[in-house]
Motif scaffolding. Sequence first.
Motif, PDB file in Angstrom:
ATOM      1  N   ARG A 134      30.796 -42.074  31.561  1.00 31.00           N
ATOM      2  CA  ARG A 134      30.449 -40.731  31.065  1.00 31.00           C
ATOM      3  C   ARG A 134      31.657 -39.809  31.087  1.00 31.00           C
ATOM      4  O   ARG A 134      31.909 -39.072  30.130  1.00 31.00           O
ATOM      5  CB  ARG A 134      29.305 -40.115  31.897  1.00 31.00           C
ATOM      6  CG  ARG A 134      27.957 -40.757  31.674  1.00 31.00           C
ATOM      7  CD  ARG A 134      26.802 -39.907  32.179  1.00 31.00           C
ATOM      8  NE  ARG A 134      27.038 -39.218  33.423  1.00 31.00           N
ATOM      9  CZ  ARG A 134      26.674 -39.661  34.626  1.00 31.00           C
ATOM     10  NH1 ARG A 134      26.055 -40.815  34.741  1.00 31.00           N
ATOM     11  NH2 ARG A 134      26.915 -38.943  35.697  1.00 31.00           N
ATOM     12  N   VAL A 135      32.434 -39.842  32.183  1.00 26.82           N
ATOM     13  CA  VAL A 135      33.615 -38.978  32.296  1.00 26.82           C
ATOM     14  C   VAL A 135      34.636 -39.342  31.218  1.00 26.82           C
ATOM     15  O   VAL A 135      35.202 -38.468  30.561  1.00 26.82           O
ATOM     16  CB  VAL A 135      34.240 -39.080  33.708  1.00 26.82           C
ATOM     17  CG1 VAL A 135      35.591 -38.379  33.758  1.00 26.82           C
ATOM     18  CG2 VAL A 135      33.309 -38.483  34.742  1.00 26.82           C
ATOM     19  N   ILE A 136      34.846 -40.626  31.016  1.00 30.21           N
ATOM     20  CA  ILE A 136      35.803 -41.062  29.995  1.00 30.21           C
ATOM     21  C   ILE A 136      35.337 -40.621  28.611  1.00 30.21           C
ATOM     22  O   ILE A 136      36.117 -40.065  27.829  1.00 30.21           O
ATOM     23  CB  ILE A 136      36.000 -42.595  30.055  1.00 30.21           C
ATOM     24  CG1 ILE A 136      36.725 -42.970  31.345  1.00 30.21           C
ATOM     25  CG2 ILE A 136      36.744 -43.108  28.825  1.00 30.21           C
ATOM     26  CD1 ILE A 136      36.708 -44.463  31.663  1.00 30.21           C
ATOM     27  N   ARG A 137      34.072 -40.845  28.288  1.00 30.05           N
ATOM     28  CA  ARG A 137      33.544 -40.449  26.975  1.00 30.05           C
ATOM     29  C   ARG A 137      33.667 -38.941  26.757  1.00 30.05           C
ATOM     30  O   ARG A 137      34.066 -38.491  25.684  1.00 30.05           O
ATOM     31  CB  ARG A 137      32.080 -40.847  26.846  1.00 30.05           C
ATOM     32  CG  ARG A 137      31.850 -42.309  26.611  1.00 30.05           C
ATOM     33  CD  ARG A 137      30.370 -42.555  26.503  1.00 30.05           C
ATOM     34  NE  ARG A 137      30.070 -43.925  26.152  1.00 30.05           N
ATOM     35  CZ  ARG A 137      28.848 -44.397  26.052  1.00 30.05           C
ATOM     36  NH1 ARG A 137      27.814 -43.608  26.273  1.00 30.05           N
ATOM     37  NH2 ARG A 137      28.650 -45.649  25.735  1.00 30.05           N
ATOM     38  N   LYS A 138      33.300 -38.168  27.770  1.00 27.18           N
ATOM     39  CA  LYS A 138      33.355 -36.708  27.648  1.00 27.18           C
ATOM     40  C   LYS A 138      34.801 -36.239  27.451  1.00 27.18           C
ATOM     41  O   LYS A 138      35.079 -35.368  26.623  1.00 27.18           O
ATOM     42  CB  LYS A 138      32.743 -36.068  28.901  1.00 27.18           C
ATOM     43  CG  LYS A 138      32.566 -34.591  28.819  1.00 27.18           C
ATOM     44  CD  LYS A 138      31.838 -34.072  30.046  1.00 27.18           C
ATOM     45  CE  LYS A 138      31.712 -32.572  30.005  1.00 27.18           C
ATOM     46  NZ  LYS A 138      31.032 -32.045  31.168  1.00 27.18           N
ATOM     47  N   THR A 139      35.731 -36.829  28.188  1.00 29.41           N
ATOM     48  CA  THR A 139      37.147 -36.476  28.061  1.00 29.41           C
ATOM     49  C   THR A 139      37.668 -36.833  26.678  1.00 29.41           C
ATOM     50  O   THR A 139      38.340 -36.019  26.026  1.00 29.41           O
ATOM     51  CB  THR A 139      37.973 -37.181  29.157  1.00 29.41           C
ATOM     52  OG1 THR A 139      37.470 -36.778  30.443  1.00 29.41           O
ATOM     53  CG2 THR A 139      39.445 -36.831  29.047  1.00 29.41           C
ATOM     54  N   LEU A 140      37.355 -38.032  26.204  1.00 32.27           N
ATOM     55  CA  LEU A 140      37.812 -38.455  24.877  1.00 32.27           C
ATOM     56  C   LEU A 140      37.213 -37.577  23.781  1.00 32.27           C
ATOM     57  O   LEU A 140      37.890 -37.241  22.809  1.00 32.27           O
ATOM     58  CB  LEU A 140      37.474 -39.923  24.639  1.00 32.27           C
ATOM     59  CG  LEU A 140      38.266 -40.927  25.477  1.00 32.27           C
ATOM     60  CD1 LEU A 140      37.735 -42.345  25.270  1.00 32.27           C
ATOM     61  CD2 LEU A 140      39.755 -40.854  25.147  1.00 32.27           C
ATOM     62  N   ARG A 141      35.944 -37.195  23.943  1.00 35.36           N
ATOM     63  CA  ARG A 141      35.296 -36.329  22.946  1.00 35.36           C
ATOM     64  C   ARG A 141      36.001 -34.979  22.889  1.00 35.36           C
ATOM     65  O   ARG A 141      36.297 -34.465  21.804  1.00 35.36           O
ATOM     66  CB  ARG A 141      33.814 -36.162  23.283  1.00 35.36           C
ATOM     67  CG  ARG A 141      33.081 -35.274  22.280  1.00 35.36           C
ATOM     68  CD  ARG A 141      31.591 -35.152  22.555  1.00 35.36           C
ATOM     69  NE  ARG A 141      31.373 -34.477  23.818  1.00 35.36           N
ATOM     70  CZ  ARG A 141      30.531 -34.888  24.752  1.00 35.36           C
ATOM     71  NH1 ARG A 141      29.828 -35.985  24.585  1.00 35.36           N
ATOM     72  NH2 ARG A 141      30.375 -34.206  25.873  1.00 35.36           N
ATOM     73  N   LYS A 142      36.313 -34.391  24.044  1.00 33.93           N
ATOM     74  CA  LYS A 142      36.996 -33.091  24.048  1.00 33.93           C
ATOM     75  C   LYS A 142      38.382 -33.205  23.409  1.00 33.93           C
ATOM     76  O   LYS A 142      38.800 -32.323  22.666  1.00 33.93           O
ATOM     77  CB  LYS A 142      37.091 -32.534  25.458  1.00 33.93           C
ATOM     78  CG  LYS A 142      35.737 -32.075  25.948  1.00 33.93           C
ATOM     79  CD  LYS A 142      35.847 -31.248  27.190  1.00 33.93           C
ATOM     80  CE  LYS A 142      34.448 -30.891  27.629  1.00 33.93           C
ATOM     81  NZ  LYS A 142      34.218 -29.503  27.750  1.00 33.93           N
ATOM     82  N   LEU A 143      39.096 -34.281  23.715  1.00 34.20           N
ATOM     83  CA  LEU A 143      40.409 -34.487  23.103  1.00 34.20           C
ATOM     84  C   LEU A 143      40.286 -34.621  21.584  1.00 34.20           C
ATOM     85  O   LEU A 143      41.074 -34.040  20.835  1.00 34.20           O
ATOM     86  CB  LEU A 143      41.093 -35.717  23.702  1.00 34.20           C
ATOM     87  CG  LEU A 143      41.586 -35.567  25.147  1.00 34.20           C
ATOM     88  CD1 LEU A 143      42.013 -36.921  25.710  1.00 34.20           C
ATOM     89  CD2 LEU A 143      42.725 -34.558  25.221  1.00 34.20           C
ATOM     90  N   ALA A 144      39.299 -35.381  21.125  1.00 30.56           N
ATOM     91  CA  ALA A 144      39.097 -35.567  19.682  1.00 30.56           C
ATOM     92  C   ALA A 144      38.747 -34.252  18.991  1.00 30.56           C
ATOM     93  O   ALA A 144      39.100 -34.042  17.826  1.00 30.56           O
ATOM     94  CB  ALA A 144      37.999 -36.601  19.431  1.00 30.56           C
ATOM     95  N   GLU A 145      38.071 -33.345  19.715  1.00 33.60           N
ATOM     96  CA  GLU A 145      37.708 -32.040  19.166  1.00 33.60           C
ATOM     97  C   GLU A 145      38.840 -31.029  19.293  1.00 33.60           C
ATOM     98  O   GLU A 145      38.701 -29.880  18.888  1.00 33.60           O
ATOM     99  CB  GLU A 145      36.458 -31.503  19.890  1.00 33.60           C
ATOM    100  CG  GLU A 145      35.215 -32.318  19.655  1.00 33.60           C
ATOM    101  CD  GLU A 145      34.057 -31.916  20.567  1.00 33.60           C
ATOM    102  OE1 GLU A 145      34.269 -31.118  21.525  1.00 33.60           O
ATOM    103  OE2 GLU A 145      32.943 -32.397  20.330  1.00 33.60           O
TER     104      GLU A 145
END
Length: 194
Positions: A134-145
């Motif tokens: 979950r932490v990895i997905r959330k971090t990657l999503r914020k970076l992509a945004e």
Amino acid sequence: MSPPLLAPNPLLLIGGGAGSGKTTLARTLATHLPGAGLIHLDDCFHADTYSAPTVPRLDGPGRVIDFSDPRSLDPAKIDAALTLHADSALTIVEGTFALTLATSTSTSTSASTSTSTGPRPRWRVFVDTPPDIRVIRKTLRKLAEGRDPRPGLLAHAHSSRSHARYVEPTRTSPIWYSTASSPPAPSRRRSRPS
């Protein structure tokens, strides 16, 4: 206590931790179910620190809304979103705290549709994913945004406690439970030797 959900149409509530795959599941269902409306609870938080619980800023002085507390949800925004989707065949409500919301099965809150509609089916789904994923997905999503992931990473200890307090208990209430730790592996066909 979270605000009650009053809706004239059937509701599908999808809850789980941040980065668990709730939004992906909700969008996929809304795309494939004709007439479905979709509400993202991320769009229903209070906008000012005077109306919601707060925590100290991690990037400077002051306080910010504690988005890891379901009391930060704005009942008026939830009601407005439900009213917007009052004519949907099904309303999908997706968010970390979706399963903490109380439900009502008898009336709508909208003045234009406030008639007794009788019991409506409600479905509750908990999407589960291991905390590290979950932490990895959330971090990657914020970076992509193009957003800074540092505040979320720095607040991880606080949000983990909130997850244990508010989200984890809702995993026992759904009628469907999903573990979305990783996408399914593509099938590989082996050719047999001739």
